[in-house]
Design a protein around this motif. Structure first.
Motif, PDB file in Angstrom:
ATOM      1  N   TYR A  77      -8.744   7.517  -3.289  1.00  0.00           N
ATOM      2  CA  TYR A  77      -8.772   6.174  -3.845  1.00  0.00           C
ATOM      3  C   TYR A  77      -8.859   5.099  -2.767  1.00  0.00           C
ATOM      4  O   TYR A  77      -9.205   3.967  -3.061  1.00  0.00           O
ATOM      5  N   GLU A  78      -8.576   5.459  -1.539  1.00  0.00           N
ATOM      6  CA  GLU A  78      -8.641   4.494  -0.451  1.00  0.00           C
ATOM      7  C   GLU A  78      -9.952   4.561   0.322  1.00  0.00           C
ATOM      8  O   GLU A  78     -10.201   3.741   1.173  1.00  0.00           O
ATOM      9  N   SER A  79     -10.753   5.557   0.014  1.00  0.00           N
ATOM     10  CA  SER A  79     -12.024   5.688   0.724  1.00  0.00           C
ATOM     11  C   SER A  79     -13.118   4.932  -0.020  1.00  0.00           C
ATOM     12  O   SER A  79     -13.059   4.779  -1.232  1.00  0.00           O
ATOM     13  N   ASP A 128      -5.672   9.800  -1.121  1.00  0.00           N
ATOM     14  CA  ASP A 128      -6.609   9.411  -0.056  1.00  0.00           C
ATOM     15  C   ASP A 128      -7.976   9.035  -0.616  1.00  0.00           C
ATOM     16  O   ASP A 128      -8.634   8.129  -0.122  1.00  0.00           O
ATOM     17  N   ARG A 156       0.842  -1.200   0.000  1.00  0.00           N
ATOM     18  CA  ARG A 156       0.000   0.000   0.000  1.00  0.00           C
ATOM     19  C   ARG A 156       0.879   1.253   0.000  1.00  0.00           C
ATOM     20  O   ARG A 156       0.647   2.190  -0.765  1.00  0.00           O
ATOM     21  N   ASP A 157       1.885   1.275   0.864  1.00  0.00           N
ATOM     22  CA  ASP A 157       2.805   2.417   0.911  1.00  0.00           C
ATOM     23  C   ASP A 157       3.536   2.582  -0.420  1.00  0.00           C
ATOM     24  O   ASP A 157       3.730   3.697  -0.895  1.00  0.00           O
ATOM     25  N   THR A 186       2.486   1.720  -3.392  1.00  0.00           N
ATOM     26  CA  THR A 186       1.535   2.269  -4.366  1.00  0.00           C
ATOM     27  C   THR A 186       1.311   3.750  -4.118  1.00  0.00           C
ATOM     28  O   THR A 186       1.280   4.555  -5.055  1.00  0.00           O
ATOM     29  N   ARG A 187       1.173   4.127  -2.846  1.00  0.00           N
ATOM     30  CA  ARG A 187       0.983   5.543  -2.510  1.00  0.00           C
ATOM     31  C   ARG A 187       2.201   6.366  -2.935  1.00  0.00           C
ATOM     32  O   ARG A 187       2.059   7.482  -3.441  1.00  0.00           O
TER      33      ARG A 187
END
Length: 132
Positions: free
Chosen positions: A74-76, A72, A46-47, A49-50
């Motif tokens: 895209y993660e919600s 953010d 995840r990190d 990709t971010r």
């Protein structure tokens, strides 16, 4: 799930560890801590990709606040239509900024060309003995 050290991510994306820590300080990355006193950062997929999205946003010329907002979103679990509309708005704003910068550069280049031509005329006149 794979994990990454700060050195691995820095090497993969050809950036410094300091840059990664900077993005972490701005809330774009949130590695876990391991080892004595939690000194070692451990980054997840995840990190990674971010970080990749952050660097892409940086290449587009977006601010860190804009990048964080987009990453953010895209993660919600929110509505993707609203997310895409927001992203389109950010991109449109960035396009306008870049178009204005391009116009400013064209004006500056025209001025440089005019000064070059004037200098060449003056040099040609000096060669002919017209000026000192």
């Amino acid at each position: 799930m794979p994990t990454y050290s700060i050195a691995e991510l820095a090497r993969e994306f050809d950036i410094t560890a300091r840059a990664i820590r900077f993005y972490e300080d701005h809330g774009l990355l949130a590695p876990s801590r391991e080892g004595a006193g939690g000194r070692s950062r451990v980054y997840t997929a995840r990190d990674r990709t971010r970080l990749k999205l952050t660097l892409r946003g940086k290449r587009l010329g977006l601010t860190l606040a804009e990048i964080k907002s987009i990453v953010d979103m895209y993660e919600s679990p929110k509505d993707t239509v609203a997310q895409m509309q927001r992203f389109l708005g950010v991109l449109a704003h960035q396009r306008d900024t870049l178009e204005q910068q391009r116009a400013d550069i064209e004006v500056a280049l025209a001025e440089v060309t005019a000064h070059e031509e004037e200098c060449r005329r003056m040099l040609a006149g000096a060669s002919a003995g017209d000026i000192n």
